[in-house]
Design a protein around this motif. Structure first.
Motif, PDB file in Angstrom:
ATOM      1  N   MET A 125       0.844  -1.196   0.000  1.00 12.40           N
ATOM      2  CA  MET A 125       0.000   0.000   0.000  1.00 12.40           C
ATOM      3  C   MET A 125       0.880   1.248   0.000  1.00 12.40           C
ATOM      4  O   MET A 125       1.936   1.290   0.645  1.00 12.40           O
ATOM      5  CB  MET A 125      -0.903   0.004   1.229  1.00 12.40           C
ATOM      6  CG  MET A 125      -1.823  -1.204   1.325  1.00 12.40           C
ATOM      7  SD  MET A 125      -3.318  -1.032   0.345  1.00 12.40           S
ATOM      8  CE  MET A 125      -4.365  -0.203   1.539  1.00 12.40           C
ATOM      9  N   PHE A 126       0.404   2.283  -0.705  1.00  9.16           N
ATOM     10  CA  PHE A 126       1.143   3.540  -0.802  1.00  9.16           C
ATOM     11  C   PHE A 126       0.218   4.708  -0.471  1.00  9.16           C
ATOM     12  O   PHE A 126      -0.938   4.736  -0.904  1.00  9.16           O
ATOM     13  CB  PHE A 126       1.680   3.748  -2.218  1.00  9.16           C
ATOM     14  CG  PHE A 126       2.641   2.691  -2.686  1.00  9.16           C
ATOM     15  CD1 PHE A 126       4.011   2.885  -2.586  1.00  9.16           C
ATOM     16  CD2 PHE A 126       2.173   1.501  -3.236  1.00  9.16           C
ATOM     17  CE1 PHE A 126       4.900   1.914  -3.029  1.00  9.16           C
ATOM     18  CE2 PHE A 126       3.048   0.524  -3.682  1.00  9.16           C
ATOM     19  CZ  PHE A 126       4.421   0.733  -3.574  1.00  9.16           C
ATOM     20  N   TYR A 127       0.771   5.677   0.277  1.00 10.31           N
ATOM     21  CA  TYR A 127       0.068   6.948   0.451  1.00 10.31           C
ATOM     22  C   TYR A 127       0.607   7.896  -0.608  1.00 10.31           C
ATOM     23  O   TYR A 127       1.820   8.097  -0.735  1.00 10.31           O
ATOM     24  CB  TYR A 127       0.287   7.519   1.848  1.00 10.31           C
ATOM     25  CG  TYR A 127      -0.500   8.788   2.069  1.00 10.31           C
ATOM     26  CD1 TYR A 127      -1.888   8.766   2.016  1.00 10.31           C
ATOM     27  CD2 TYR A 127       0.135  10.003   2.295  1.00 10.31           C
ATOM     28  CE1 TYR A 127      -2.627   9.922   2.194  1.00 10.31           C
ATOM     29  CE2 TYR A 127      -0.596  11.161   2.478  1.00 10.31           C
ATOM     30  CZ  TYR A 127      -1.975  11.114   2.427  1.00 10.31           C
ATOM     31  OH  TYR A 127      -2.703  12.263   2.594  1.00 10.31           O
ATOM     32  N   GLY A 128      -0.292   8.490  -1.394  1.00 13.12           N
ATOM     33  CA  GLY A 128       0.090   9.195  -2.603  1.00 13.12           C
ATOM     34  C   GLY A 128       1.132  10.278  -2.447  1.00 13.12           C
ATOM     35  O   GLY A 128       2.067  10.375  -3.248  1.00 13.12           O
ATOM     36  N   THR A 129       0.995  11.124  -1.430  1.00 11.51           N
ATOM     37  CA  THR A 129       1.951  12.209  -1.253  1.00 11.51           C
ATOM     38  C   THR A 129       3.364  11.672  -1.080  1.00 11.51           C
ATOM     39  O   THR A 129       4.339  12.291  -1.521  1.00 11.51           O
ATOM     40  CB  THR A 129       1.557  13.072  -0.040  1.00 11.51           C
ATOM     41  OG1 THR A 129       0.307  13.723  -0.325  1.00 11.51           O
ATOM     42  CG2 THR A 129       2.605  14.137   0.250  1.00 11.51           C
ATOM     43  N   ASP A 130       3.501  10.504  -0.460  1.00 10.36           N
ATOM     44  CA  ASP A 130       4.815   9.934  -0.164  1.00 10.36           C
ATOM     45  C   ASP A 130       5.281   8.922  -1.204  1.00 10.36           C
ATOM     46  O   ASP A 130       6.363   8.336  -1.049  1.00 10.36           O
ATOM     47  CB  ASP A 130       4.789   9.263   1.214  1.00 10.36           C
ATOM     48  CG  ASP A 130       4.443  10.248   2.317  1.00 10.36           C
ATOM     49  OD1 ASP A 130       4.858  11.412   2.211  1.00 10.36           O
ATOM     50  OD2 ASP A 130       3.739   9.855   3.267  1.00 10.36           O
ATOM     51  N   TYR A 131       4.492   8.704  -2.244  1.00  9.20           N
ATOM     52  CA  TYR A 131       4.888   7.742  -3.275  1.00  9.20           C
ATOM     53  C   TYR A 131       6.146   8.236  -3.978  1.00  9.20           C
ATOM     54  O   TYR A 131       6.192   9.353  -4.509  1.00  9.20           O
ATOM     55  CB  TYR A 131       3.760   7.553  -4.289  1.00  9.20           C
ATOM     56  CG  TYR A 131       4.137   6.662  -5.455  1.00  9.20           C
ATOM     57  CD1 TYR A 131       4.096   5.283  -5.329  1.00  9.20           C
ATOM     58  CD2 TYR A 131       4.549   7.208  -6.667  1.00  9.20           C
ATOM     59  CE1 TYR A 131       4.450   4.459  -6.394  1.00  9.20           C
ATOM     60  CE2 TYR A 131       4.902   6.400  -7.729  1.00  9.20           C
ATOM     61  CZ  TYR A 131       4.855   5.025  -7.590  1.00  9.20           C
ATOM     62  OH  TYR A 131       5.215   4.220  -8.642  1.00  9.20           O
ATOM     63  N   ASN A 132       7.184   7.403  -3.989  1.00  5.95           N
ATOM     64  CA  ASN A 132       8.481   7.755  -4.561  1.00  5.95           C
ATOM     65  C   ASN A 132       8.878   6.671  -5.553  1.00  5.95           C
ATOM     66  O   ASN A 132       9.082   5.514  -5.175  1.00  5.95           O
ATOM     67  CB  ASN A 132       9.523   7.872  -3.442  1.00  5.95           C
ATOM     68  CG  ASN A 132      10.912   8.220  -3.954  1.00  5.95           C
ATOM     69  OD1 ASN A 132      11.129   8.378  -5.160  1.00  5.95           O
ATOM     70  ND2 ASN A 132      11.855   8.340  -3.045  1.00  5.95           N
ATOM     71  N   ALA A 133       8.988   7.033  -6.822  1.00  4.32           N
ATOM     72  CA  ALA A 133       9.283   6.050  -7.864  1.00  4.32           C
ATOM     73  C   ALA A 133      10.664   5.435  -7.713  1.00  4.32           C
ATOM     74  O   ALA A 133      10.957   4.407  -8.339  1.00  4.32           O
ATOM     75  CB  ALA A 133       9.145   6.695  -9.242  1.00  4.32           C
ATOM     76  N   ALA A 134      11.529   6.039  -6.899  1.00  6.39           N
ATOM     77  CA  ALA A 134      12.869   5.491  -6.670  1.00  6.39           C
ATOM     78  C   ALA A 134      12.921   4.615  -5.426  1.00  6.39           C
ATOM     79  O   ALA A 134      13.988   4.113  -5.065  1.00  6.39           O
ATOM     80  CB  ALA A 134      13.886   6.625  -6.553  1.00  6.39           C
ATOM     81  N   ASP A 135      11.791   4.427  -4.772  1.00  2.00           N
ATOM     82  CA  ASP A 135      11.738   3.603  -3.559  1.00  2.00           C
ATOM     83  C   ASP A 135      10.501   2.716  -3.632  1.00  2.00           C
ATOM     84  O   ASP A 135       9.463   3.018  -3.049  1.00  2.00           O
ATOM     85  CB  ASP A 135      11.700   4.495  -2.317  1.00  2.00           C
ATOM     86  CG  ASP A 135      11.609   3.690  -1.026  1.00  2.00           C
ATOM     87  OD1 ASP A 135      12.044   2.517  -1.026  1.00  2.00           O
ATOM     88  OD2 ASP A 135      11.092   4.225  -0.026  1.00  2.00           O
ATOM     89  N   LEU A 136      10.637   1.615  -4.360  1.00  2.00           N
ATOM     90  CA  LEU A 136       9.509   0.722  -4.599  1.00  2.00           C
ATOM     91  C   LEU A 136       9.874  -0.703  -4.188  1.00  2.00           C
ATOM     92  O   LEU A 136      11.057  -1.069  -4.162  1.00  2.00           O
ATOM     93  CB  LEU A 136       9.123   0.746  -6.085  1.00  2.00           C
ATOM     94  CG  LEU A 136       8.712   2.107  -6.654  1.00  2.00           C
ATOM     95  CD1 LEU A 136       8.502   2.008  -8.159  1.00  2.00           C
ATOM     96  CD2 LEU A 136       7.448   2.625  -5.973  1.00  2.00           C
ATOM     97  N   PRO A 137       8.882  -1.528  -3.867  1.00  3.86           N
ATOM     98  CA  PRO A 137       9.140  -2.931  -3.509  1.00  3.86           C
ATOM     99  C   PRO A 137       9.431  -3.761  -4.762  1.00  3.86           C
ATOM    100  O   PRO A 137       8.519  -4.216  -5.446  1.00  3.86           O
ATOM    101  CB  PRO A 137       7.842  -3.364  -2.824  1.00  3.86           C
ATOM    102  CG  PRO A 137       6.794  -2.471  -3.409  1.00  3.86           C
ATOM    103  CD  PRO A 137       7.465  -1.167  -3.709  1.00  3.86           C
TER     104      PRO A 137
END
Length: 464
Positions: A105-117
């Protein structure tokens, strides 16, 4: 592993009490009521990571695991009841390789394309919760990002768990006369020096270019501008910070003195409707609205607001405001819903069907509601697969969140309400498109990547 906050005597505490006693000098315990763990465990062990929060020591979980990759809930680990099914929710990334892991799950404001599972596995699903402004993260305004998600809860009505009315606590508040000031009293206040229009804003220079709109209006009519944007008047001392007191009753009473209130969103996107839209209706003033193109569908009744997008020039907009101001009968017609009730059947149906509540800690909130929606979907697919049937797959698209390029009002000719690209914000918007496309390519290639690899691929896409 559901828990009930309790003190040593076993007396159950309400959530608010639990938050308060966290800072007091006595030990709290969690009482586990699931068969995975039982007995009493000191909260100090739980919070420090000895139980679910320790990356080196995770508990054995038999329920589907859902990880908040962006630690929005700060939940080290708990089993949540969702009707007749359960899921284990945690912010602990150590569960990334757990055999029962189902969703990130991701919270949109904190979504970082360089930090993904990563690498993303075929059986891993992603969920997005984002009720805030599109300006917080333009990555989500691109299809290359949105198609990565399987479950969504956003302000868009077509998301899986829509939050369009998140700022309306109760539809009954729209017809309340608690703050209403009679039009004759408002006229008297204007004669004594109160401006015709109020503007309250401290977030300046936004993608919607709302401050420019206010400046154009100020050339024709008086506007009392509170907050830090175009500030020309102070609120009463105890309300001097509108960001902290915007829900104070005295603030509502103060604003209700104005005949018109500017309701200008910081960004323009379908269904992005905030407290700025609802507040004038709550207090019985006429809103001048700029924001969601679909906002008219949420009016309490027809002819209850003025929409900037209905006019070609600032002069036309001003004339509409002044026309209503000159006639008490016409003004009262715009606030007639306070007497006759809500006439918008669509709004009534949406509020009646909404399962979550606002500012009611004893009832379901939209965070828990969305978590349980995802949990039930996961269990539905588990059941289908147990019967030899294919799981139901979901994939988001721009209808679930995407927002258009930011635009500003044209400078020439003066007073034009025609819009052109808002260059500074468009630069950010376009930069995130390259980032979104780069991330999608790298994910599809099955690669693990960080900031350096993402930036390199973005540059390749942009220039080669």
């Amino acid at each position: 592993m559901e828990y009930v906050p309790s003190n040593k005597d076993g007396a159950k505490l309400l959530y608010e009490d639990f938050v308060n006693v966290m800072s007091q000098e006595f030990e709290l315990f969690y009482e586990y009521e699931d068969d995975e763990l039982d007995g009493w465990i000191p909260v100090s062990r739980y919070v420090s990571g000895e139980i679910a929060g320790n990356a080196a020591e995770i508990i054995n979980v038999t329920h589907p695991v859902i990880i908040w990759w962006t630690p929005f809930t700060n939940e080290p680990g708990t089993v949540k009841n969702c009707g007749n099914v359960k899921c284990f929710f945690t912010v602990n990334r150590a569960y990334k390789n757990h055999s029962h892991l189902k969703v990130f799950m991701f919270y949109g404001t904190d979504y970082n394309a360089a930090d993904l599972p990563l690498p993303r596995q075929p059986h891993h699903e992603w969920g997005l919760l984002h009720e805030e402004s599109p300006k917080n993260n333009y990555l989500l305004s691109h299809n290359e990002t949105m198609i990565l998600f399987n479950h969504t809860s956003t302000f868009r009505r077509h998301s899986d768990y829509p939050l369009t009315t998140q700022y309306l606590q109760d539809i009954k508040n729209l017809t309340s006369t608690k703050y209403v000031v009679p039009v004759k009293e408002k006229n008297r206040l204007i004669r004594e020096g109160l401006a015709l229009v109020a503007y309250v804003q401290s977030d300046c220079g936004t993608p919607s270019d709302r401050d420019h709109l206010v400046q154009m209006l100020q050339q024709h009519i008086a506007i009392d501008s509170y907050g830090s944007c175009l500030h020309n008047k102070d609120l009463p001392e105890h309300l001097h910070d509108p960001l902290k007191t915007m829900d104070h009753e005295d603030f509502y009473h103060h604003l209700a003195q104005y005949k018109f209130v500017l309701a200008l969103e910081n960004a323009v996107c379908e269904d992005y409707i905030t407290e700025k839209f609802w507040r004038p209706f709550l207090i019985g003033s006429i809103p001048i609205i700029y924001g969601s193109p679909k906002a008219k569908e949420y009016l309490p009744a027809n002819n209850t607001a003025i929409f900037v997008d209905d006019f070609n020039t600032i002069e036309e907009l001003v004339e509409s405001i002044l026309k209503i101001n000159r006639s008490d009968d016409l003004y009262n017609e715009h606030v007639r819903y306070k007497k006759v009730g809500i006439q918008n059947e669509r709004l009534q149906r949406e509020m009646e069907s909404r399962e979550w509540f606002v500012d009611d800690y004893e009832r379901l909130n939209f965070i828990d509601g969305f978590e349980c929606t995802v949990c039930r979907r996961i269990h539905r697919n588990i059941e289908l697969q147990s019967k030899g049937l294919p799981p139901i797959s979901q994939r988001a698209d721009l209808d679930h969140y995407g927002c258009p390029r930011p635009q500003r009002f044209r400078d020439i000719p003066a007073g034009s309400l025609e819009k052109v690209n808002n260059e500074w914000w468009v630069d950010q918007f376009e930069h995130t498109w390259y980032t979104s496309r780069a991330a999608l390519q790298l994910i599809q290639e099955g690669k693990e990547f960080g900031e350096k690899e993402l930036h390199s691929r973005s540059i390749q896409i942009q220039y080669y």
